[in-house]
Every structure is written in structure tokens, then in C-alpha cells.
Design a protein around this motif. Structure first.
Motif, PDB file in Angstrom:
ATOM      1  N   GLU A 242       4.474 -10.633  10.279  1.00 26.25           N
ATOM      2  CA  GLU A 242       5.648 -11.395  10.716  1.00 26.25           C
ATOM      3  C   GLU A 242       6.337 -12.018   9.504  1.00 26.25           C
ATOM      4  O   GLU A 242       6.433 -13.246   9.368  1.00 26.25           O
ATOM      5  CB  GLU A 242       5.238 -12.491  11.704  1.00 26.25           C
ATOM      6  CG  GLU A 242       4.553 -11.957  12.953  1.00 26.25           C
ATOM      7  CD  GLU A 242       4.037 -13.065  13.841  1.00 26.25           C
ATOM      8  OE1 GLU A 242       4.114 -14.242  13.428  1.00 26.25           O
ATOM      9  OE2 GLU A 242       3.570 -12.763  14.945  1.00 26.25           O
ATOM     10  N   ALA A 243       6.844 -11.181   8.610  1.00 25.69           N
ATOM     11  CA  ALA A 243       7.521 -11.676   7.411  1.00 25.69           C
ATOM     12  C   ALA A 243       8.740 -12.509   7.779  1.00 25.69           C
ATOM     13  O   ALA A 243       9.442 -12.217   8.748  1.00 25.69           O
ATOM     14  CB  ALA A 243       7.922 -10.508   6.522  1.00 25.69           C
ATOM     15  N   GLN A 244       8.989 -13.556   6.985  1.00 27.95           N
ATOM     16  CA  GLN A 244      10.124 -14.438   7.213  1.00 27.95           C
ATOM     17  C   GLN A 244      11.298 -14.134   6.283  1.00 27.95           C
ATOM     18  O   GLN A 244      12.395 -14.629   6.506  1.00 27.95           O
ATOM     19  CB  GLN A 244       9.693 -15.889   7.013  1.00 27.95           C
ATOM     20  CG  GLN A 244       8.632 -16.355   7.983  1.00 27.95           C
ATOM     21  CD  GLN A 244       9.161 -16.434   9.408  1.00 27.95           C
ATOM     22  OE1 GLN A 244      10.156 -17.089   9.662  1.00 27.95           O
ATOM     23  NE2 GLN A 244       8.495 -15.750  10.328  1.00 27.95           N
ATOM     24  N   HIS A 245      11.067 -13.344   5.239  1.00 26.69           N
ATOM     25  CA  HIS A 245      12.134 -12.955   4.308  1.00 26.69           C
ATOM     26  C   HIS A 245      12.487 -11.492   4.551  1.00 26.69           C
ATOM     27  O   HIS A 245      11.589 -10.669   4.771  1.00 26.69           O
ATOM     28  CB  HIS A 245      11.678 -13.155   2.857  1.00 26.69           C
ATOM     29  CG  HIS A 245      12.777 -13.047   1.858  1.00 26.69           C
ATOM     30  ND1 HIS A 245      13.305 -11.849   1.447  1.00 26.69           N
ATOM     31  CD2 HIS A 245      13.464 -14.012   1.178  1.00 26.69           C
ATOM     32  CE1 HIS A 245      14.265 -12.062   0.552  1.00 26.69           C
ATOM     33  NE2 HIS A 245      14.378 -13.374   0.381  1.00 26.69           N
ATOM     34  N   PRO A 246      13.774 -11.117   4.521  1.00 24.80           N
ATOM     35  CA  PRO A 246      14.146  -9.718   4.781  1.00 24.80           C
ATOM     36  C   PRO A 246      13.472  -8.719   3.853  1.00 24.80           C
ATOM     37  O   PRO A 246      13.209  -7.580   4.255  1.00 24.80           O
ATOM     38  CB  PRO A 246      15.669  -9.718   4.570  1.00 24.80           C
ATOM     39  CG  PRO A 246      16.084 -11.125   4.812  1.00 24.80           C
ATOM     40  CD  PRO A 246      14.951 -11.989   4.348  1.00 24.80           C
ATOM     41  N   TYR A 247      13.169  -9.133   2.628  1.00 25.00           N
ATOM     42  CA  TYR A 247      12.474  -8.226   1.714  1.00 25.00           C
ATOM     43  C   TYR A 247      11.050  -7.973   2.185  1.00 25.00           C
ATOM     44  O   TYR A 247      10.567  -6.827   2.176  1.00 25.00           O
ATOM     45  CB  TYR A 247      12.473  -8.814   0.304  1.00 25.00           C
ATOM     46  CG  TYR A 247      11.846  -7.909  -0.735  1.00 25.00           C
ATOM     47  CD1 TYR A 247      12.314  -6.622  -0.950  1.00 25.00           C
ATOM     48  CD2 TYR A 247      10.779  -8.356  -1.515  1.00 25.00           C
ATOM     49  CE1 TYR A 247      11.743  -5.796  -1.905  1.00 25.00           C
ATOM     50  CE2 TYR A 247      10.208  -7.543  -2.476  1.00 25.00           C
ATOM     51  CZ  TYR A 247      10.686  -6.266  -2.660  1.00 25.00           C
ATOM     52  OH  TYR A 247      10.113  -5.443  -3.598  1.00 25.00           O
ATOM     53  N   GLY A 248      10.358  -9.015   2.619  1.00 27.03           N
ATOM     54  CA  GLY A 248       9.018  -8.842   3.166  1.00 27.03           C
ATOM     55  C   GLY A 248       9.031  -7.974   4.405  1.00 27.03           C
ATOM     56  O   GLY A 248       8.134  -7.149   4.613  1.00 27.03           O
ATOM     57  N   PRO A 281      22.382 -10.128  -9.895  1.00 24.04           N
ATOM     58  CA  PRO A 281      23.547 -10.497  -9.074  1.00 24.04           C
ATOM     59  C   PRO A 281      23.584 -11.993  -8.816  1.00 24.04           C
ATOM     60  O   PRO A 281      22.570 -12.685  -8.885  1.00 24.04           O
ATOM     61  CB  PRO A 281      23.323  -9.709  -7.782  1.00 24.04           C
ATOM     62  CG  PRO A 281      21.857  -9.480  -7.719  1.00 24.04           C
ATOM     63  CD  PRO A 281      21.398  -9.336  -9.138  1.00 24.04           C
ATOM     64  N   SER A 282      24.773 -12.489  -8.516  1.00 24.46           N
ATOM     65  CA  SER A 282      24.916 -13.904  -8.196  1.00 24.46           C
ATOM     66  C   SER A 282      24.312 -14.195  -6.830  1.00 24.46           C
ATOM     67  O   SER A 282      24.048 -13.290  -6.031  1.00 24.46           O
ATOM     68  CB  SER A 282      26.395 -14.295  -8.197  1.00 24.46           C
ATOM     69  OG  SER A 282      27.091 -13.535  -7.210  1.00 24.46           O
ATOM     70  N   GLY A 283      24.114 -15.481  -6.538  1.00 27.45           N
ATOM     71  CA  GLY A 283      23.559 -15.865  -5.253  1.00 27.45           C
ATOM     72  C   GLY A 283      22.125 -15.407  -5.097  1.00 27.45           C
ATOM     73  O   GLY A 283      21.349 -15.355  -6.055  1.00 27.45           O
ATOM     74  N   CYS A 284      21.747 -15.061  -3.872  1.00 28.21           N
ATOM     75  CA  CYS A 284      20.425 -14.493  -3.611  1.00 28.21           C
ATOM     76  C   CYS A 284      20.358 -13.103  -4.223  1.00 28.21           C
ATOM     77  O   CYS A 284      21.190 -12.243  -3.902  1.00 28.21           O
ATOM     78  CB  CYS A 284      20.171 -14.430  -2.103  1.00 28.21           C
ATOM     79  SG  CYS A 284      18.659 -13.549  -1.659  1.00 28.21           S
ATOM     80  N   THR A 285      19.392 -12.867  -5.089  1.00 28.80           N
ATOM     81  CA  THR A 285      19.336 -11.580  -5.791  1.00 28.80           C
ATOM     82  C   THR A 285      19.062 -10.410  -4.855  1.00 28.80           C
ATOM     83  O   THR A 285      19.297  -9.259  -5.211  1.00 28.80           O
ATOM     84  CB  THR A 285      18.250 -11.612  -6.887  1.00 28.80           C
ATOM     85  OG1 THR A 285      17.018 -12.052  -6.309  1.00 28.80           O
ATOM     86  CG2 THR A 285      18.655 -12.535  -8.017  1.00 28.80           C
ATOM     87  N   PHE A 286      18.585 -10.685  -3.643  1.00 27.54           N
ATOM     88  CA  PHE A 286      18.303  -9.601  -2.699  1.00 27.54           C
ATOM     89  C   PHE A 286      19.519  -9.241  -1.840  1.00 27.54           C
ATOM     90  O   PHE A 286      19.521  -8.202  -1.187  1.00 27.54           O
ATOM     91  CB  PHE A 286      17.130  -9.992  -1.782  1.00 27.54           C
ATOM     92  CG  PHE A 286      16.685  -8.901  -0.852  1.00 27.54           C
ATOM     93  CD1 PHE A 286      16.159  -7.714  -1.334  1.00 27.54           C
ATOM     94  CD2 PHE A 286      16.793  -9.048   0.523  1.00 27.54           C
ATOM     95  CE1 PHE A 286      15.754  -6.696  -0.483  1.00 27.54           C
ATOM     96  CE2 PHE A 286      16.381  -8.048   1.392  1.00 27.54           C
ATOM     97  CZ  PHE A 286      15.863  -6.864   0.881  1.00 27.54           C
ATOM     98  N   HIS A 287      20.578 -10.032  -1.879  1.00 27.22           N
ATOM     99  CA  HIS A 287      21.662  -9.829  -0.916  1.00 27.22           C
ATOM    100  C   HIS A 287      22.341  -8.456  -1.000  1.00 27.22           C
ATOM    101  O   HIS A 287      22.773  -7.931   0.026  1.00 27.22           O
ATOM    102  CB  HIS A 287      22.703 -10.960  -1.023  1.00 27.22           C
ATOM    103  CG  HIS A 287      23.774 -10.742  -2.053  1.00 27.22           C
ATOM    104  ND1 HIS A 287      23.696 -11.255  -3.331  1.00 27.22           N
ATOM    105  CD2 HIS A 287      24.951 -10.058  -1.990  1.00 27.22           C
ATOM    106  CE1 HIS A 287      24.777 -10.915  -4.004  1.00 27.22           C
ATOM    107  NE2 HIS A 287      25.540 -10.187  -3.229  1.00 27.22           N
TER     108      HIS A 287
END
Length: 325
Positions: A242-248, A281-287
Motif C-alpha cells: 500500500e505505497a503512499q507515493h506514486p513512485y512506490g 526538474p523543478s518542483g517534485c522531481t518525480f512529477h
């Protein structure tokens, strides 16, 4: 049961190569005595750089800042003599490529004996006895001490690396993708071996892998790294399921579930690659890769925030009524 004492504490660790390759960016991690912490992420996310930084094994071109407290003592400020004493005896590393880590022209027994002779100041006879004990512990006959690395299989060489890591009874073992070069059956054997030895001897373990399923089965807690930062942390099975981050979520979904035809027939992948550490990248690097990014993700970076009991995640959606898919 009394709470575990902290063995390793990493505080705001930054590692930069050359003019601006930001490999590790403000990592905070804690490993308690006897605990098994998994560190996951794709290649290029900073996992191995972090592992090498723990004992200052990085090249001279690397610039480090922050703190790495091993039993309360900062590794980054240790003088050379103290650092030399801590390596092997305080903490040791199992590298992923055993054939590249072992010396091809020396017998494995001599290589295992070297840290014993150096750190324990043992006699040659006592060191030979210790080598035989270590080989037996990792499932190899003591007589194999006379073998050269090329005379052993890949799994046997990895067992030798584990024996070397255990040679001076360290309190912490860092295992950097120790099963990557092995086939599936041998991987399972090595993982069971590591897990058994850690439990039997009360050693703390930091295991690094790109395989979340391996870490979820082996470790107590799991931290997920992306672009040099920890983006999620919590109990290993919870982070995997049940990952809470989209990358997880994406990493977990990359593994088909046995008995689930949906995941087998329509596997979910993750588009693109991790960003270039010289041009983040700016902001969240995963966006740029995120399927559920909001407009603010492109401009506002996200720090780790509480995501449940003993859990943290660096995502704007954590704690709001917008669940991840």
C-alpha cells in the motif's frame, strides 16, 4: 520489549560529484540495533552512492555534507586511523559483483583471513580456524579455503563475500544488491542465508535492491529513493502492498502477483527514466513521470510528511482525500 537503540543515523546527507552531479540530496535514515532496513529504487537514484558514503568509500571527487553517525560517532569527521578500525569491525559491505571484489590471484581463505589478522591481531593459526568457521557458517566446506575465486560458482563466491563481511563481527552489514548477478534459485538461497545470519547474530542490515518484493520479504522497514532522496519510508510489507507515493506504487506494480491474471496479462510499467542528477526538474522531481501529478507538483518540492503510523511519504496527495490509483 524495550525499544531498540539506534545504531546508524544518517542526517541531511548530501553527496555531489564534480561540478554539479547531485547524487544524494538531504537523506535522513535510521537503522536500529538488530533491524533490517531495505533501500529500493531504480538504477541512478543514489542507492549505491549512499552505501559507499556510509564508510567513506567514495572517490576523492565526491563532496559530502551532513552527518553519518555510527554508534553516535560521525564517520565523516573520523580521522583515518579511527575510520580504518571501524571498517570491517564496526560495519562492513557486501558488494554485488563478487568476482570483481575478490582478488583473482589469491586463495579465498587468505582473503577472508586478511581482515581477521589486521583487526583482531590474530595469529595465522587462529585466523585459519576463523576462516573455516566462517565458511561453514555460510554453507561452504572449510576445505574450500584453498580455492581461487574462479574455481567457485557465482553463488559460492557471494557466500565468500558474506563470510568476509562477517569476519570481524560487525554490528552493521550493508548489502548492495548482493543477489543481482545470480539466478532466481541461488538468489533465494543467498537471501535466506543473509536473513538467517542476521537474525542469529543480532546484526543490523541495510539491504539495497531495485526489487521491492525481495526487500518486502527480507526487511523490517523499507525506504524508497528517487533522484537522490528518500520519497517514502515505513514498514516493509505496508510500503510494498500500500505505497503512499506514486513512485512506490509504480515500483510495486512492476511485479506481477502470483494468481492474479490481471497483473500477468497487463503489467503496469513506469515510463521514462530517473532524471539526470546534473539537471533535476523543478518542483517534485518525480512529477514528469507521475500519472497523478497536480499543477503544483511542477513548482513545489515535497518534503517527507507523516503518512500513517511509522510511515512517511513525500507527496502532495498524502493526507488528503485524493487516493492514489
Amino acid at each position: 520489549m524495550s525499544p531498540r537503540s539506534t545504531l546508524l543515523e544518517v542526517k541531511d546527507l548530501h553527496v555531489t560529484y564534480g561540478a554539479g552531479t547531485r547524487a544524494v540530496r538531504g537523506v535522513d535514515l535510521t537503522v536500529s540495533a538488530g533491524q533490517k532496513l531495505g533501500l529500493a529504487g531504480e538504477s541512478g537514484c543514489g542507492k549505491s552512492t549512499l552505501a559507499l558514503a556510509l564508510l567513506r568509500l567514495l572517490p576523492a571527487s565526491a563532496r559530502l555534507s551532513g552527518e553519518i553517525l555510527l554508534d553516535g560517532e560521525d564517520v565523516l569527521t573520523m580521522k583515518w586511523g579511527r575510520l580504518r578500525a571501524v571498517r570491517w569491525a564496526g560495519a562492513s559491505i557486501v558488494f554485488q559483483g563478487a568476482m570483481h571484489s575478490l582478488n583473482a590471484v589469491h586463495r579465498i581463505g587468505d582473503q577472508i583471513a586478511e581482515p581477521v589478522l589486521l583487526h583482531r591481531r590474530s595469529t595465522p593459526a587462529a585466523a585459519r580456524k576463523r576462516v573455516a568457521e566462517l565458511l561453514e557458517q555460510v554453507g561452504l566446506p572449510g576445505a574450500r579455503a584453498d580455492a581461487y575465486p574462479h574455481e567457485l560458482s557465482g553463488g559460492q563466491r557471494q557466500r565468500v563475500m558474506i563470510a568476509m563481511a562477517l569476519a570481524c563481527d560487525p554490528r552493521l552489514i550493508v548489502a548492495d544488491e548482493p543477489t543481482t548477478a545470480l539466478d532466481v534459485m541461488i538468489q533465494a538461497q543467498i537471501l535466506r542465508l543473509i536473513e538467517g545470519l542476521v537474525a542469529e547474530q543480532g546484526i543490523s542490515l541495510l539491504m539495497i535492491s531495485h526489487d521491492l518484493s525481495v526487500l518486502a520479504d527480507t526487511c523490517d522497514r523499507l525506504a524508497v529513493m528517487y533522484a537522490g532522496r528518500v520519497v517514502e519510508e515505513g514498514p516493509a510489507r505496508q510500503v510494498f502492498d500500500e505505497a503512499q507515493h506514486p513512485y512506490g506504487v509504480a515500483l510495486s506494480a512492476a511485479f506481477p502477483r502470483i494468481g492474479d491474471p490481471g497483473s500477468r496479462l497487463a503489467p503496469r510499467g513506469l515510463r521514462g527514466d530517473p532524471p539526470d542528477p546534473t539537471a533535476l526538474p523543478s518542483g517534485c522531481t518525480f512529477h514528469p513521470r507521475c500519472a497523478v501529478a497536480l499543477d503544483t507538483c511542477a513548482t513545489e518540492d515535497q518534503a517527507l510528511r507523516e503518512a500513517g503510523a511509522g510511515r512517511r511519504a513525500a507527496c502532495v496527495r498524502v493526507g488528503v482525500a485524493q487516493p492514489l490509483p
